[in-house]
Write a protein that holds these residues in place. Structure first.
Motif, mmCIF file in Angstrom:
data_model
loop_
_atom_site.group_PDB
_atom_site.id
_atom_site.type_symbol
_atom_site.label_atom_id
_atom_site.label_comp_id
_atom_site.label_asym_id
_atom_site.label_seq_id
_atom_site.Cartn_x
_atom_site.Cartn_y
_atom_site.Cartn_z
ATOM 1 N N CYS A 66 0.829 -1.212 0.000
ATOM 2 C CA CYS A 66 0.000 0.000 0.000
ATOM 3 C C CYS A 66 0.859 1.255 0.000
ATOM 4 C CB CYS A 66 -0.939 -0.002 1.202
ATOM 5 S SG CYS A 66 -0.093 -0.124 2.800
ATOM 6 N N VAL A 69 2.534 2.159 -3.646
ATOM 7 C CA VAL A 69 1.651 2.651 -4.714
ATOM 8 C C VAL A 69 1.046 4.010 -4.385
ATOM 9 C CG1 VAL A 69 1.065 0.304 -5.416
ATOM 10 C CG2 VAL A 69 -0.441 1.516 -3.810
ATOM 11 N N CYS A 70 1.224 4.513 -3.180
ATOM 12 C CA CYS A 70 0.592 5.765 -2.759
ATOM 13 C C CYS A 70 1.225 6.955 -3.482
ATOM 14 C CB CYS A 70 0.721 5.942 -1.250
ATOM 15 S SG CYS A 70 -0.034 7.471 -0.638
ATOM 16 N N PRO A 71 0.464 7.666 -4.337
ATOM 17 C CA PRO A 71 1.041 8.771 -5.116
ATOM 18 C C PRO A 71 1.308 10.031 -4.308
ATOM 19 C CG PRO A 71 -1.307 8.636 -5.545
ATOM 20 C CD PRO A 71 -0.966 7.457 -4.663
ATOM 21 N N CYS A 90 -3.464 12.337 2.235
ATOM 22 C CA CYS A 90 -4.248 11.362 1.472
ATOM 23 C C CYS A 90 -5.242 12.068 0.547
ATOM 24 C CB CYS A 90 -4.986 10.427 2.425
ATOM 25 S SG CYS A 90 -5.949 9.146 1.582
ATOM 26 N N CYS A 93 -7.529 8.292 -3.388
ATOM 27 C CA CYS A 93 -7.504 7.667 -4.720
ATOM 28 C C CYS A 93 -7.794 6.173 -4.677
ATOM 29 C CB CYS A 93 -6.167 7.918 -5.392
ATOM 30 S SG CYS A 93 -4.761 7.091 -4.586
ATOM 31 N N ALA A 94 -7.623 5.550 -3.517
ATOM 32 C CA ALA A 94 -7.895 4.125 -3.291
ATOM 33 C C ALA A 94 -6.854 3.198 -3.921
ATOM 34 C CB ALA A 94 -9.290 3.744 -3.773
ATOM 35 N N TYR A 95 -5.738 3.711 -4.377
ATOM 36 C CA TYR A 95 -4.682 2.828 -4.881
ATOM 37 C C TYR A 95 -4.249 1.843 -3.796
ATOM 38 C CZ TYR A 95 -3.856 5.664 -9.112
ATOM 39 O OH TYR A 95 -3.972 6.303 -10.306
ATOM 40 N N CYS A 96 -4.154 2.329 -2.566
ATOM 41 C CA CYS A 96 -3.715 1.475 -1.463
ATOM 42 C C CYS A 96 -4.713 0.349 -1.208
ATOM 43 C CB CYS A 96 -3.523 2.300 -0.196
ATOM 44 S SG CYS A 96 -5.005 3.200 0.329
ATOM 45 N N VAL A 98 -6.592 -1.104 -3.364
ATOM 46 C CA VAL A 98 -6.432 -2.102 -4.432
ATOM 47 C C VAL A 98 -5.171 -2.930 -4.211
ATOM 48 C CG1 VAL A 98 -6.092 -2.426 -6.913
ATOM 49 C CG2 VAL A 98 -7.696 -0.689 -6.095
ATOM 50 N N ALA A 99 -4.112 -2.279 -3.749
ATOM 51 C CA ALA A 99 -2.829 -2.960 -3.580
ATOM 52 C C ALA A 99 -2.785 -3.872 -2.363
ATOM 53 C CB ALA A 99 -1.704 -1.930 -3.475
ATOM 54 N N SER A 135 -8.277 7.328 3.023
ATOM 55 C CA SER A 135 -8.106 5.915 3.340
ATOM 56 C C SER A 135 -7.883 5.734 4.842
ATOM 57 C CB SER A 135 -6.921 5.348 2.565
ATOM 58 O OG SER A 135 -6.728 3.980 2.872
#
Length: 215
Positions: A66, A69-71, A90, A93-96, A98-99, A135
């Motif tokens: 997580c 991938v956090c931008p 934060c 974006c919800a990338y975390c 998904v990861a 998140s």
């Protein structure tokens, strides 16, 4: 260096969900959000069927996917092993989410309460506007751990600085402590028992261990 971990004894867990309730009470998470859950797994075939209860939450990984991938660099790892989220950074974006292979992340886009638009007294006391549209996840009750150093107490031993779920477990299935301290409660427990970690093969170095029996 300190590495706080949690140990769950699957021989003891009775699936009562008290840890789930304790987490929700301590952190004031909104309706439908459970930073700590207990899975109810069934194995075998009738009549030889067995149920196993497995407490799950953020694993506070040593190599958290997580975080990579956090931008916005909102997800970070502390020196004591805890994985945290900076709500100010934060962007939701919800990338975390998904990861994360443990499905431990939650994002609530608007304030949500158990009984409609108005919070109960308990919800109002714990409501944190910073946690809307970002998140969130289990923190291992990091505020209590931070207090431990100030008060000269030991997490996992002194209840005041131990995660709420561990304190609440009626079966004594949850243990918390410093894995790097050879004399700690968790280190001794791991030496004496057979255990595993979820998705360890992914290289995440999860900070939650599951006991399945004696060595």
């Amino acid at each position: 260096m300190t590495r706080y971990v949690m140990v769950a004894d699957l021989r003891r867990c009775v699936g009562c969900q008290t840890c789930t309730a304790a987490c929700k009470h301590a952190n004031g998470t909104p309706a439908g959000v459970q930073w700590r859950r207990v899975l109810d797994l069934e194995s075998g075939e009738y009549p030889d069927v067995r149920r196993t209860f497995v407490p799950v939450a953020c694993m506070h990984c040593g190599d958290p996917p997580c975080m990579s991938v956090c931008p916005s660099t909102a997800t970070y790892r502390r020196d004591d092993g805890l994985v945290g989220v900076d709500y100010e950074l934060c962007i939701g974006c919800a990338y975390c989410a998904v990861a994360c292979p443990y499905q431990a992340r939650y994002i609530v886009r608007q304030a949500d309460f158990a009984y409609g638009a108005e919070p109960t007294a308990a919800e109002r006391a714990k409501f944190d506007a910073r946690r809307v549209a970002v998140s969130t996840k289990c923190t291992f009750c990091s505020d209590r751990l931070d207090e431990a150093a100030v008060r000269g107490m030991t997490p996992g031993i002194d209840p005041e600085v131990t995660p709420a779920c561990v304190n609440a477990c009626i079966a004594g299935a949850l243990t918390f402590g410093d894995r790097e301290d050879e004399q700690s409660n968790v280190s001794q427990l791991l030496r004496e028992t057979a255990h595993f970690r979820m998705h360890e093969d992914l290289g995440t170095d999860p900070g939650v261990y599951y006991i399945v029996g004696e060595r």
